[in-house]
Design a protein around this motif. Structure first.
Motif, PDB file in Angstrom:
ATOM      1  N   UNK A  51      22.901   6.655  -4.959  1.00 36.51           N
ATOM      2  CA  UNK A  51      23.456   5.946  -6.110  1.00 36.51           C
ATOM      3  C   UNK A  51      22.311   5.222  -6.871  1.00 36.51           C
ATOM      4  N   UNK A  52      22.637   4.706  -8.066  1.00 37.43           N
ATOM      5  CA  UNK A  52      21.585   3.746  -8.806  1.00 37.43           C
ATOM      6  C   UNK A  52      20.464   4.562  -9.003  1.00 37.43           C
ATOM      7  N   UNK A  53      19.398   3.625  -9.394  1.00 39.56           N
ATOM      8  CA  UNK A  53      18.005   4.306  -9.974  1.00 39.56           C
ATOM      9  C   UNK A  53      16.878   3.247  -9.800  1.00 39.56           C
ATOM     10  N   UNK A  54      15.909   3.849  -9.532  1.00 30.27           N
ATOM     11  CA  UNK A  54      14.393   2.902  -9.286  1.00 30.27           C
ATOM     12  C   UNK A  54      13.710   3.362 -10.764  1.00 30.27           C
ATOM     13  N   UNK A  55      13.186   2.283 -11.344  1.00 28.21           N
ATOM     14  CA  UNK A  55      12.254   2.311 -12.664  1.00 28.21           C
ATOM     15  C   UNK A  55      11.177   2.100 -12.352  1.00 28.21           C
ATOM     16  N   UNK A  56       9.977   2.606 -12.871  1.00 27.53           N
ATOM     17  CA  UNK A  56       8.730   2.026 -13.032  1.00 27.53           C
ATOM     18  C   UNK A  56       8.208   2.016 -14.368  1.00 27.53           C
ATOM     19  N   UNK A  57       8.056   0.844 -14.731  1.00 22.68           N
ATOM     20  CA  UNK A  57       7.657   0.400 -15.996  1.00 22.68           C
ATOM     21  C   UNK A  57       8.633   0.993 -17.083  1.00 22.68           C
ATOM     22  N   UNK A  58       9.790   0.875 -16.698  1.00 26.59           N
ATOM     23  CA  UNK A  58      11.136   1.186 -17.632  1.00 26.59           C
ATOM     24  C   UNK A  58      11.416   2.714 -17.390  1.00 26.59           C
ATOM     25  N   UNK A  59      10.624   3.409 -16.679  1.00 29.99           N
ATOM     26  CA  UNK A  59      10.902   5.069 -16.529  1.00 29.99           C
ATOM     27  C   UNK A  59      11.387   5.307 -15.160  1.00 29.99           C
ATOM     28  N   UNK A  60      12.620   5.948 -15.498  1.00 27.34           N
ATOM     29  CA  UNK A  60      13.488   6.443 -13.995  1.00 27.34           C
ATOM     30  C   UNK A  60      12.487   7.489 -13.371  1.00 27.34           C
ATOM     31  N   UNK A  61      12.180   6.974 -12.081  1.00 25.63           N
ATOM     32  CA  UNK A  61      11.095   7.611 -11.144  1.00 25.63           C
ATOM     33  C   UNK A  61      11.636   8.900 -10.886  1.00 25.63           C
ATOM     34  N   UNK A  62      12.933   9.420 -10.871  1.00 27.38           N
ATOM     35  CA  UNK A  62      13.384  10.848 -10.859  1.00 27.38           C
ATOM     36  C   UNK A  62      13.223  11.713 -12.018  1.00 27.38           C
ATOM     37  N   UNK A  63      12.749  10.923 -13.121  1.00 28.10           N
ATOM     38  CA  UNK A  63      12.326  11.971 -14.379  1.00 28.10           C
ATOM     39  C   UNK A  63      10.882  11.989 -14.413  1.00 28.10           C
ATOM     40  N   UNK A  64      10.228  11.573 -13.466  1.00 29.08           N
ATOM     41  CA  UNK A  64       8.801  11.892 -13.479  1.00 29.08           C
ATOM     42  C   UNK A  64       8.458  12.805 -12.410  1.00 29.08           C
ATOM     43  N   UNK A  65       7.273  13.324 -12.456  1.00 31.15           N
ATOM     44  CA  UNK A  65       6.856  14.435 -11.397  1.00 31.15           C
ATOM     45  C   UNK A  65       6.362  13.608 -10.232  1.00 31.15           C
ATOM     46  N   UNK A  66       6.516  14.247  -9.246  1.00 28.38           N
ATOM     47  CA  UNK A  66       6.108  13.421  -8.180  1.00 28.38           C
ATOM     48  C   UNK A  66       4.921  13.051  -7.672  1.00 28.38           C
ATOM     49  N   UNK A  67       3.808  14.055  -7.994  1.00 27.00           N
ATOM     50  CA  UNK A  67       2.525  13.855  -8.032  1.00 27.00           C
ATOM     51  C   UNK A  67       1.866  12.672  -9.007  1.00 27.00           C
ATOM     52  N   UNK A  68       2.559  12.575  -9.884  1.00 23.97           N
ATOM     53  CA  UNK A  68       2.522  11.586 -11.062  1.00 23.97           C
ATOM     54  C   UNK A  68       2.892  10.261 -10.594  1.00 23.97           C
ATOM     55  N   UNK A  69       4.106  10.229  -9.965  1.00 23.06           N
ATOM     56  CA  UNK A  69       4.644   8.933  -9.348  1.00 23.06           C
ATOM     57  C   UNK A  69       3.553   8.580  -8.373  1.00 23.06           C
ATOM     58  N   UNK A  70       3.190   9.390  -7.402  1.00 30.39           N
ATOM     59  CA  UNK A  70       2.666   8.883  -6.091  1.00 30.39           C
ATOM     60  C   UNK A  70       1.277   8.854  -6.401  1.00 30.39           C
ATOM     61  N   UNK A  71       0.641   9.256  -7.522  1.00 35.64           N
ATOM     62  CA  UNK A  71      -0.780   9.076  -8.047  1.00 35.64           C
ATOM     63  C   UNK A  71      -0.930   7.593  -8.261  1.00 35.64           C
ATOM     64  N   UNK A  72       0.147   7.052  -8.705  1.00 33.74           N
ATOM     65  CA  UNK A  72      -0.056   5.607  -9.239  1.00 33.74           C
ATOM     66  C   UNK A  72       0.332   4.795  -8.159  1.00 33.74           C
ATOM     67  N   UNK A  73       0.594   4.960  -6.890  1.00 34.17           N
ATOM     68  CA  UNK A  73       0.894   4.224  -5.930  1.00 34.17           C
ATOM     69  C   UNK A  73      -0.127   4.464  -4.688  1.00 34.17           C
ATOM     70  N   UNK A  74      -0.668   3.269  -4.260  1.00 35.65           N
ATOM     71  CA  UNK A  74      -1.417   3.246  -2.822  1.00 35.65           C
ATOM     72  C   UNK A  74      -0.592   2.754  -1.911  1.00 35.65           C
ATOM     73  N   UNK A  75      -0.666   3.335  -0.573  1.00 36.55           N
ATOM     74  CA  UNK A  75       0.025   2.803   0.610  1.00 36.55           C
ATOM     75  C   UNK A  75      -0.993   2.914   1.636  1.00 36.55           C
ATOM     76  N   UNK A  76      -0.925   1.810   2.341  1.00 36.40           N
ATOM     77  CA  UNK A  76      -1.406   1.562   3.737  1.00 36.40           C
ATOM     78  C   UNK A  76      -0.521   1.360   4.782  1.00 36.40           C
TER      79      UNK A  76
END
Length: 688
Positions: free
Chosen positions: A477-502
């Motif tokens: 339930x609920x939603x998570x947005x990145x710069x106002x865009x719901x991440x479920x409406x983005x392609x996963x590779x587009x989303x993850x390409x903007x995120x770095x993880x260590x």
């Protein structure tokens, strides 16, 4: 840090942690509570549907398969004609032998009449059916032509069979190539929870051992099955042409063979399923013990590991022995039935030759045909174990291909037009299991350029929180947005390409140090790679290595220390320059002095980008813009370091437990064998 992307070679800086075989509830990665369960019980499909599905994968190669069928028809046609031609050669030899013994100058009719007058009716009947010239021996010229024809038939059949095998080999290998590719693509589409539930060795066994077994089965059985079936049809036609009576005698063996084969095959099918199931489980057990062999030795659990291995190995032995032994009975049973048929044909054929109803050559040809008739049946029976083993492996591979995939990508994906790194959780709820609450109605905002630190006890949901940002798991339930865009409406590779993880658990692939740093950005120049290495203090230890940046790291990364591996992953993130950064206890494997230097490097890395930092050592996050104190999936406190200390709540207690000595907490019940109940010290959590 490795690329976690749905596209190969994606320039991303996302670290995907290697999944252990089993993780405890609330484990460091925030995996589902049920991931420590054993493998689900194998449920074997029926042999027929599975075999049809496997053969259905050959459908795209209809044209080559038509060629295979045509070549098989020609090859079998030449092969089944051979015995008849050789039977004619036998008649020429026999006629010559008999003709030389008859008086020269007399006719066959005279010799036959003389034999009847002498009361030798059987000889007279046989002689009447023979093409014999009294006083003349074997016609070697005619015999040579017949034998040359037979030789040409068999050579032609062999060449056609070779061409058929070459063509079929290409079909099988391309089919298996496509199957491997489909499994690889499927693995990339499967959600992370699927891998949480699967032991790594078991999954690897399906992708490698089972597919290899399918290839071997198709390679060894398709050609033989096709040839065997066509041979049975062709030989049966020739047998009825020569003698319908003897053909009926030979056919008695068919239902008996089918009955014996089916009974034995049914009993062995379940054992083949068990064999490959135990193989996968044993692989998983070996992989787990090998990966953690240091801990096994430290805790002195070698005997337990060996006992578990021997127990599983014994189960595999019993299943394999039972499968092979039961299916191996088919071959001698078929030989026995074939020999019974051979004796019956020889007896009846001899009587018919003696009565003049058949020629000796026809009986000789028929005996050859009877062997050719039972041999394909024996071949099919002997392939039963291989067929069942291959179909059992196919079922296991199909189980992977049929697994539920992650939700489909949006048809019209949204994009972040003006990226700043603002992340908002709006009434987010998530559970690994419906009956076990974890995160309920969580809301928070991470402003652009801010550092958000997440702290809390093990199992609080810290890593789960950042996994939800990565869309490793989908929200309830609920939603998570990145710069106002719901991440479920983005392609996963587009989303993850903007995120770095260590991550706390580092991952390096077999390659040079330079390649591992550049993994986050393959198009980076040499100068950019060196700059990232210097900024993260990788350059300091690489210069001391004989091969420098060309030093090859093995698959386990055993030729560099844990801290050095962590530095390389941080350099990888530094080079990728993501707009959103996630650090999951990224300095846990380095020494104190290096940690201080890395804090400065990561401060530069975090500048102008939003950062989520999961920390257990609170000294590393005192300068964070916002600190979230989580307990049981809820944010119980949030604020700056000074604000939370002043509030004297859960964060303050956690902080004092690290820096002010042991703090007594609530009374705990007695533990058998440990001692009386009493206050226990609150220590810094070591997990999520």
């Amino acid at each position: 840090m490795s690329g976690h992307t749905d596209r190969p070679g994606g320039a991303t800086a996302v670290e995907e942690k290697a999944t252990p075989k089993r993780l405890p509830p609330g484990g460091r990665r925030g995996g589902p509570p049920h991931m420590n369960m054993g493998m689900p019980a194998e449920k074997a499909m029926n042999f027929g549907p599975s075999a049809r599905r496997l053969l259905g994968r050959l459908r795209p190669h209809r044209l080559p398969l038509a060629g295979v069928l045509g070549l098989a028809l020609l090859s079998v046609g030449l092969s089944v004609t051979g015995p008849k031609v050789l039977g004619h050669a036998t008649d020429i030899i026999f006629s010559g032998v008999i003709g030389r013994q008859l008086p020269a100058g007399s006719s066959v009719d005279q010799v036959v009449a003389g034999a009847r007058a002498a009361g030798n009716d059987n000889f007279a009947d046989m002689l009447a059916r023979m093409q014999v010239v009294p006083g003349v021996g074997i016609d070697f010229t005619r015999l040579g032509r017949v034998l040359a024809l037979a030789l040409a038939l068999y050579v032609g059949a062999s060449l056609l069979m070779w061409a058929q095998g070459w063509l079929l080999n290409g079909v099988v290998q391309r089919t298996v190539l496509r199957l491997r590719a489909e499994v690889e693509e499927k693995l990339n589409r499967l959600p992370l929870p699927y891998f949480d539930r699967q032991p790594r060795g078991e999954l690897l066994s399906r992708v490698t051992n089972d597919i290899d077994n399918i290839a071997q089965t198709l390679q060894q059985t398709l050609s033989q099955l096709l040839t065997a079936l066509l041979t049975v049809v062709g030989v049966l036609a020739m047998m009825f042409w020569i003698s319908p009576l003897l053909a009926l005698v030979a056919l008695v063996a068919v239902p008996l063979s089918v009955l014996v084969t089916s009974r034995i095959a049914k009993r062995s099918q379940g054992r083949f399923i068990a064999q490959w199931t135990h193989t996968g489980e044993l692989n998983g057990q070996i992989e787990e013990a090998y990966t953690g062999h240091e801990l096994v030795k430290v805790f002195g659990r070698q005997k337990e590991v060996e006992a578990a291995f021997h127990a599983k190995n014994e189960e595999l032995f019993r299943a394999s022995f039972g499968a092979q032994f039961i299916s191996g009975i088919i071959m001698p049973a078929m030989f026995f039935i074939g020999n019974l048929s051979y004796v019956a044909i020889a007896v009846v054929g001899g009587l018919r030759v003696a009565s003049g109803s058949m020629s000796l050559g026809d009986v000789q040809a028929f005996i050859q045909y009877s062997r050719q008739f039972t041999q394909p049946l024996t071949q099919v029976a002997s392939m039963a174990n291989l067929l069942q083993s291959g179909v059992a492996s196919a079922e296991r591979v199909f189980a992977v291909l049929d697994a539920e995939e992650q939700s489909a990508e949006p048809a019209r994906p949204a994009r972040v037009a003006d990226p700043h790194g603002r992340v908002e959780f709006a009434h987010v709820s998530f559970r690994y299991l419906p009956e076990q609450p974890l995160i309920d109605d969580l809301s928070l905002v991470a402003e652009p350029g801010h550092t958000v630190a997440i702290v809390g006890p093990t199992g609080a949901g810290k890593t789960t929180l950042v996994n939800l940002i990565m869309r490793f798991y989908e929200l309830d339930a609920g939603r998570i947005t990145l710069d106002g865009v719901d991440i479920t409406t983005m392609r996963r590779d587009e989303l993850r390409g903007r995120i770095g993880m260590v991550l706390q658990d580092t991952w390096l692939f077999g390659g040079t140090i330079r390649d591992n740093i550049a993994y986050g950005r393959p198009d980076a120049t040499e100068e950019e790679i060196l700059a990232a290495a210097r900024a993260t203090f990788v350059d300091r230890f690489v210069r001391s290595l004989p091969d420098g940046y060309d030093t090859v790291i093995d698959e386990e990364g055993s030729n560099v220390s844990a801290g050095e591996k962590q530095l390389i992953t941080i350099a990888r993130a530094f080079l990728a320059e993501p707009s959103l950064l996630i650090l999951d206890e990224a300095t846990s494997s380095v020494d104190t002095r290096t940690e201080v230097l890395l804090q400065r490097a990561m401060a530069a890395l975090r500048s102008d980008r939003t950062s989520f930092v999961i920390a257990h050592r609170l000294s590393t996050i005192r300068d964070a813009d916002l600190i979230l104190m989580m307990e049981r999936g809820r944010i119980v406190e949030q604020g700056s370091h000074d604000e939370l200390l002043a509030a004297n709540g859960a964060y303050a207690r956690l902080y004092r437990s690290q820096f002010a000595g042991a703090v007594l907490t609530d009374e705990i019940p007695p533990v058998p064998g440990v001692g009386p109940a009493g206050p226990r010290p609150a220590v810094a959590p070591a997990g999520n």
